[in-house]
Design a protein around this motif. Structure first.
Motif, mmCIF file in Angstrom:
data_model
loop_
_atom_site.group_PDB
_atom_site.id
_atom_site.type_symbol
_atom_site.label_atom_id
_atom_site.label_comp_id
_atom_site.label_asym_id
_atom_site.label_seq_id
_atom_site.Cartn_x
_atom_site.Cartn_y
_atom_site.Cartn_z
ATOM 1 N N THR A 99 2.196 2.057 -9.732
ATOM 2 C CA THR A 99 1.270 1.027 -9.258
ATOM 3 C C THR A 99 0.707 1.400 -7.891
ATOM 4 O OG1 THR A 99 2.445 -0.683 -10.476
ATOM 5 C CG2 THR A 99 1.049 -1.421 -8.665
ATOM 6 N N GLU A 100 1.585 1.828 -6.989
ATOM 7 C CA GLU A 100 1.120 2.236 -5.661
ATOM 8 C C GLU A 100 0.181 3.431 -5.757
ATOM 9 O OE1 GLU A 100 4.943 2.832 -3.857
ATOM 10 O OE2 GLU A 100 4.732 1.006 -2.674
ATOM 11 N N THR A 101 0.502 4.381 -6.603
ATOM 12 C CA THR A 101 -0.358 5.556 -6.785
ATOM 13 C C THR A 101 -1.734 5.124 -7.275
ATOM 14 O OG1 THR A 101 1.559 6.948 -7.266
ATOM 15 C CG2 THR A 101 -0.590 7.762 -7.987
ATOM 16 N N ASN A 102 -1.774 4.209 -8.219
ATOM 17 C CA ASN A 102 -3.050 3.718 -8.739
ATOM 18 C C ASN A 102 -3.851 3.019 -7.636
ATOM 19 O OD1 ASN A 102 -5.057 3.065 -10.634
ATOM 20 N ND2 ASN A 102 -4.092 1.113 -11.088
ATOM 21 N N LEU A 103 -3.180 2.188 -6.846
ATOM 22 C CA LEU A 103 -3.875 1.492 -5.761
ATOM 23 C C LEU A 103 -4.394 2.473 -4.716
ATOM 24 C CD1 LEU A 103 -1.477 -1.561 -5.297
ATOM 25 C CD2 LEU A 103 -3.822 -1.634 -6.161
ATOM 26 N N VAL A 104 -3.603 3.477 -4.376
ATOM 27 C CA VAL A 104 -4.039 4.479 -3.397
ATOM 28 C C VAL A 104 -5.212 5.284 -3.950
ATOM 29 C CG1 VAL A 104 -3.365 6.574 -2.157
ATOM 30 C CG2 VAL A 104 -1.835 4.605 -2.195
ATOM 31 N N GLN A 130 -18.673 -0.847 1.123
ATOM 32 C CA GLN A 130 -17.789 -1.377 2.173
ATOM 33 C C GLN A 130 -16.927 -2.501 1.608
ATOM 34 O OE1 GLN A 130 -17.354 -0.525 5.663
ATOM 35 N NE2 GLN A 130 -15.585 -1.777 5.219
ATOM 36 N N ASN A 131 -17.534 -3.371 0.828
ATOM 37 C CA ASN A 131 -16.784 -4.475 0.218
ATOM 38 C C ASN A 131 -15.733 -3.955 -0.757
ATOM 39 O OD1 ASN A 131 -18.297 -6.287 1.697
ATOM 40 N ND2 ASN A 131 -19.687 -6.773 0.023
ATOM 41 N N ALA A 132 -16.082 -2.947 -1.540
ATOM 42 C CA ALA A 132 -15.126 -2.369 -2.485
ATOM 43 C C ALA A 132 -13.959 -1.727 -1.739
ATOM 44 C CB ALA A 132 -15.816 -1.341 -3.381
ATOM 45 N N PHE A 133 -14.267 -1.010 -0.656
ATOM 46 C CA PHE A 133 -13.210 -0.386 0.144
ATOM 47 C C PHE A 133 -12.289 -1.454 0.742
ATOM 48 C CE2 PHE A 133 -11.701 0.831 4.361
ATOM 49 C CZ PHE A 133 -10.917 1.929 4.035
ATOM 50 N N THR A 134 -12.877 -2.483 1.320
ATOM 51 C CA THR A 134 -12.091 -3.561 1.929
ATOM 52 C C THR A 134 -11.202 -4.229 0.895
ATOM 53 O OG1 THR A 134 -13.832 -3.918 3.570
ATOM 54 C CG2 THR A 134 -12.259 -5.719 3.235
ATOM 55 N N LYS A 135 -11.734 -4.446 -0.281
ATOM 56 C CA LYS A 135 -10.954 -5.063 -1.363
ATOM 57 C C LYS A 135 -9.771 -4.170 -1.767
ATOM 58 C CE LYS A 135 -11.616 -7.057 -5.946
ATOM 59 N NZ LYS A 135 -12.582 -7.314 -7.024
ATOM 60 N N CYS A 136 -10.009 -2.870 -1.893
ATOM 61 C CA CYS A 136 -8.925 -1.940 -2.245
ATOM 62 C C CYS A 136 -7.877 -1.896 -1.142
ATOM 63 C CB CYS A 136 -9.483 -0.537 -2.485
ATOM 64 S SG CYS A 136 -10.424 -0.377 -3.994
ATOM 65 N N ARG A 137 -8.317 -1.854 0.097
ATOM 66 C CA ARG A 137 -7.379 -1.800 1.225
ATOM 67 C C ARG A 137 -6.535 -3.072 1.275
ATOM 68 N NH1 ARG A 137 -7.444 1.045 6.432
ATOM 69 N NH2 ARG A 137 -5.263 0.893 6.997
ATOM 70 N N ARG A 138 -7.167 -4.203 1.062
ATOM 71 C CA ARG A 138 -6.439 -5.477 1.061
ATOM 72 C C ARG A 138 -5.437 -5.523 -0.088
ATOM 73 N NH1 ARG A 138 -10.417 -9.152 0.350
ATOM 74 N NH2 ARG A 138 -11.086 -8.840 2.468
ATOM 75 N N ALA A 139 -5.830 -5.005 -1.245
ATOM 76 C CA ALA A 139 -4.934 -5.019 -2.411
ATOM 77 C C ALA A 139 -3.682 -4.200 -2.154
ATOM 78 C CB ALA A 139 -5.660 -4.503 -3.654
ATOM 79 N N ILE A 140 -3.849 -3.016 -1.592
ATOM 80 C CA ILE A 140 -2.673 -2.179 -1.347
ATOM 81 C C ILE A 140 -1.821 -2.749 -0.209
ATOM 82 C CG2 ILE A 140 -3.698 -0.493 0.231
ATOM 83 C CD1 ILE A 140 -2.114 1.637 -1.388
ATOM 84 N N ASP A 141 -2.453 -3.315 0.812
ATOM 85 C CA ASP A 141 -1.684 -3.934 1.894
ATOM 86 C C ASP A 141 -0.910 -5.152 1.393
ATOM 87 O OD1 ASP A 141 -2.479 -2.024 3.723
ATOM 88 O OD2 ASP A 141 -4.095 -3.244 4.577
ATOM 89 N N ASP A 142 -1.550 -5.962 0.545
ATOM 90 C CA ASP A 142 -0.856 -7.123 -0.036
ATOM 91 C C ASP A 142 0.314 -6.678 -0.909
ATOM 92 O OD1 ASP A 142 -2.618 -8.801 1.239
ATOM 93 O OD2 ASP A 142 -3.808 -9.257 -0.550
ATOM 94 N N TYR A 143 0.121 -5.603 -1.657
ATOM 95 C CA TYR A 143 1.185 -5.076 -2.502
ATOM 96 C C TYR A 143 2.368 -4.631 -1.640
ATOM 97 C CZ TYR A 143 3.661 -2.283 -5.960
ATOM 98 O OH TYR A 143 4.624 -1.768 -6.784
ATOM 99 N N HIS A 144 2.070 -3.935 -0.555
ATOM 100 C CA HIS A 144 3.137 -3.486 0.349
ATOM 101 C C HIS A 144 3.872 -4.674 0.976
ATOM 102 C CE1 HIS A 144 3.203 0.910 0.678
ATOM 103 N NE2 HIS A 144 1.963 0.837 0.239
ATOM 104 N N LYS A 145 3.133 -5.692 1.400
ATOM 105 C CA LYS A 145 3.768 -6.882 1.976
ATOM 106 C C LYS A 145 4.678 -7.559 0.958
ATOM 107 C CE LYS A 145 0.046 -7.900 5.214
ATOM 108 N NZ LYS A 145 -1.103 -8.762 5.479
#
Length: 165
Positions: free
Chosen positions: A69-74, A127-142
């Motif tokens: 899952t993390e690999t996919n998000l990254v 930019q919106n797509a990048f922000t969404k991906c970054r938020r998704a992986i950060d939320d997953y880590h949290k």
């Protein structure tokens, strides 16, 4: 001029796109001209694969994915960042070309303004797509950290409970 009647039982198609095989073949190459909306082409001929590999290595070092899952998000984040960087480069190129032909923005044509606006939209979408991906992986880590902390607290509580017995 006769007015065209709209059939309310049929869906309205604003821009159906090409229908002939030749038209579809031509249209399918539109995304690779500037690449700002290319979904199938990650590395364009004018781009450097080593730059992409360096970006990939940097994000993998930052997040060090341990699960699928993390690999996919990254991987999604890497792609989004690459497309964002491409759209920024393309917008700069478009603006430079327009400035080269006409340095005074007051003399720009409507076509110049439309072209810049279009590439600004590409940049914003990326930019919106990048922000969404970054938020998704950060939320997953949290979430993973919270689960780990909760499991540790539960283990300590179970240990204390066992000691009291």
């Amino acid at each position: 001029m006769s007015e065209k009647k709209i059939d309310p039982t049929k869906p309205v198609v604003v821009c159906p796109g090409p229908t002939s095989p030749e038209g579809k073949a031509t249209s399918s190459r539109n995304a690779t001209r500037h690449g700002c909306c290319a979904l199938d082409t990650l590395i364009l001929p004018n781009e450097n694969l080593q730059d992409f590999d360096m970006l990939k290595a940097a994000w993998r070092k930052t997040y060090t994915p341990a699960t699928e899952t993390e690999t996919n998000l990254v991987n999604q984040l890497i792609t989004a960042d690459w497309l964002l960087q491409r759209s920024i480069r393309t917008l700069v190129d478009v603006e430079s070309q327009i400035f080269a032909t006409e340095s005074n923005p007051l003399n720009w044509t409507d076509e110049h303004h439309k072209k810049i606006a279009r590439f600004q939209r590409y940049r914003t979408a990326n930019q919106n797509a990048f922000t969404k991906c970054r938020r998704a992986i950060d939320d997953y880590h949290k979430q993973r950290v919270a689960e780990k902390t909760s499991a540790q607290k539960q283990a300590v509580a179970n240990e204390r409970h066992a000691m009291r017995k």
